[in-house]
Each structure stands twice: as structure tokens, then as C-alpha cells.
Scaffold this motif. Structure first.
Motif: not given
Length: 305
Positions: A49-56, A160-165, A225-229
Motif C-alpha cells: 500500500x506504499x509507493x516507494x518512488x516519487x509519485x507521478x 519515467x518508466x520506473x514511476x509509471x509501473x 524490460x518486463x523484469x523491471x516492470x
């Protein structure tokens, strides 16, 4: 496969709940909604229930009509109260087949009005159907939300793929689709039961699929790529040929035994969090655990293409 000997014969009758011959059915969606509810409200799921990256938010999302019969691209800057927006994301393999529809600078205005379903790949169409079946309006799909003929747009969105996923509510994974033609939904044999018989005593024992090993052999699990997502998403729903598999930061489970058995996820993704209020001893302990998880992440990623 492994046998869970702690399950009694009385529980063996619960091994295979009633399932239809299609992974896209009301029973399946009811089960997924139960997983989502547990993940968002369960006491053991606080890391989920937490977002560990900057929201966006991504710049664009696919917006689906209430009846699910139409969709269009939309700019998130024009969505009211977008700070609380919940959207899904899609992980898929492009494969060797050409994509029937890509977002480009020349067709952007058209896609902002309507996305023609007849031009979508089966995987994209199924993902849109799944989004609406789960009660959501928005989904992020890479080749529809990033302009494929605009290098500047691709570089900007890819950064921004990190924050998107990590910011999506749920990641849909087309796990058994080597390309867009396979889709997310499959016909299956509803009579299949995973059981082994003890030849000495005659007892039946549930034989459970090792989901981590099973997922590791899929096409989707061979792509970097899929691993990161799937690593960054708070929760992922894998659409496999025989069943759906759920994975979040707290557990991994599947349709065959949705209530009786769950496994810890193969990677402790909650370790990417950091509690500054912890004691010095806790810090050292957590650093060791984070180092161990990071080595596993590097090893798993390095095996992919």
C-alpha cells in the motif's frame, strides 16, 4: 511441482474450485477482486500500500468508456483530480509480429478521439477488457501511450518508466503471449486437477505448481524490460494459459488453491523501502538484507535479454 503434505484429504476436495473453460469468466474476475481487496486492506500487506518512488503520472493513458465498448487516448494533464487517479499498466512481449496499431505523431489527434478496437492486437484488446472487468477506467500501454516515431517523446517517457509501473495500481502481465496475437485470455480444461496418489496408503495429495519456477520459463520472463516492470509494480496479475497467478509485495498465489496456500514472492520487493526511524542495529540488519535482495535482482536480470 511440489506436494504440500500439510493439506489433509478433506482439504484435497478444495484443490480445484469450479472453473470454466475460459480464463475470462465471472468466477475468475470475482477471485481477482478478492485478491485486490486483501492486498489493499489486509494487515499483512502494508508494503503493498506504499509507493516507494516519487509519485507521478504518465503523460498519456488509454481511457475506456463505462460500457467497455470504446476507448481513446487522453492527456493526464486534463483529468480532474489526477493526483488520486488509479490506473493499470500492461507488461507484454512485442514479439516478431508487427504491431497493427502504434501511436505516432501523425495519428495522435485521431487516437485522442477514438482507438479503433479492430486495429488493436489481441493482447491490447484483452488488456482493455480486463481493465474494465476489474472496474478501472485507465490503463497505460507502452506503444499506445508513447509516440513511436518521436525520439524526444520516447526518451522523455522512457525516463519515467520506473514511476509509471511503481505508480500503477495493478500491472497486467500477458505471461503466455510471445507476441500481440496470443492475447491474455485462453481456453482451458476445467477438469484438470493437480493431485498425486500415495501408492501405499491410497491417499490423494494436492500437487501444487511451483509458480516462481513456472513463471521463470515463460516468454515474458526472458525480457529485461518486463523484469523491471513486474519488479516495480506493487502488484501483478499474470494471465497464463491454465490459470491466473497473483503476485504482490506480500505473497504469490494462484487460482488452483486461492485460499488454502500462498507463497512469499521470490523477491522481497518490500526491501526497497527504508525506515529512517529504525535503530542503528535495525539499519545494519536491513542493509544486509537489502544487499542480498539486490544480488538476486542483478542475477535474475542478467539472465534476460
Amino acid at each position: 511441482m511440489w506436494i504440500n503434505e500439510s493439506l489433509t484429504d478433506s482439504k484435497a476436495d478444495q484443490v480445484m474450485p469450479i472453473m470454466s473453460g475460459l480464463t475470462d469468466d465471472d468466477i475468475t474476475w470475482t477471485r481477482v477482486k478478492q485478491w485486490m481487496l486483501e492486498c489493499t486492506e489486509g494487515e499483512d500487506h502494508h508494503h503493498c500500500q506504499k509507493n516507494f518512488m516519487a509519485p507521478g503520472l504518465p503523460n498519456r493513458l488509454v481511457s475506456i468508456s463505462p460500457n467497455g465498448q470504446s476507448a481513446r487516448l487522453c492527456l493526464t494533464s486534463g483529468i480532474p483530480n489526477s493526483n488520486s487517479l488509479r490506473y493499470l499498466a500492461l507488461t507484454h512481449c512485442w514479439g516478431k509480429r508487427p504491431m497493427p496499431l502504434l501511436a505516432k505523431r501523425k495519428n495522435l489527434d485521431t487516437l485522442l478521439q477514438d482507438i479503433p478496437f479492430e486495429k488493436l492486437s489481441k493482447t491490447f484488446h484483452d488488456a482493455i477488457v480486463a481493465t474494465r472487468r476489474l472496474g478501472f477506467q485507465y490503463i497505460w500501454i507502452d506503444s499506445l501511450c508513447i509516440l513511436q516515431d518521436d525520439d524526444d517523446d520516447w526518451v522523455s517517457e522512457a525516463a519515467h518508466m520506473g514511476s509509471i509501473y511503481s505508480g500503477c495500481f495493478l500491472n497486467l502481465v500477458a505471461a503466455d503471449a510471445p507476441d500481440g496475437a496470443a492475447g491474455c485470455f485462453f481456453e482451458r480444461d476445467p477438469a484438470v486437477k493437480f493431485q498425486l496418489r500415495d501408492t501405499k496408503k491410497g491417499n490423494l495429495y494436492p500437487c501444487l505448481p511451483n509458480t516462481s519456477e513456472y513463471l521463470a520459463n515463460l516468454s515474458i520472463s526472458k525480457r529485461g524490460w518486463c523484469f523491471q516492470e513486474t519488479l516495480l509494480a506493487p502488484r501483478s496479475l499474470y494471465f497464463c494459459e491454465s490459470q491466473l497467478i497473483w503476485e504482490c509485495r506480500a505473497l504469490q498465489t494462484c487460482e488452483i488453491l486461492p485460499k488454502l496456500v500462498s507463497w512469499p514472492p521470490p523477491l522481497r520487493r518490500s526491501m526497497i523501502s527504508w525506515n529512517e526511524d529504525s535503530s542503528e542495529t535495525d539499519h545494519l540488519h536491513k542493509l544486509r538484507r537489502m544487499s542480498y535482495e539486490w544480488l538476486k535482482i542483478v542475477g535474475l536480470y542478467s539472465r534476460r535479454r
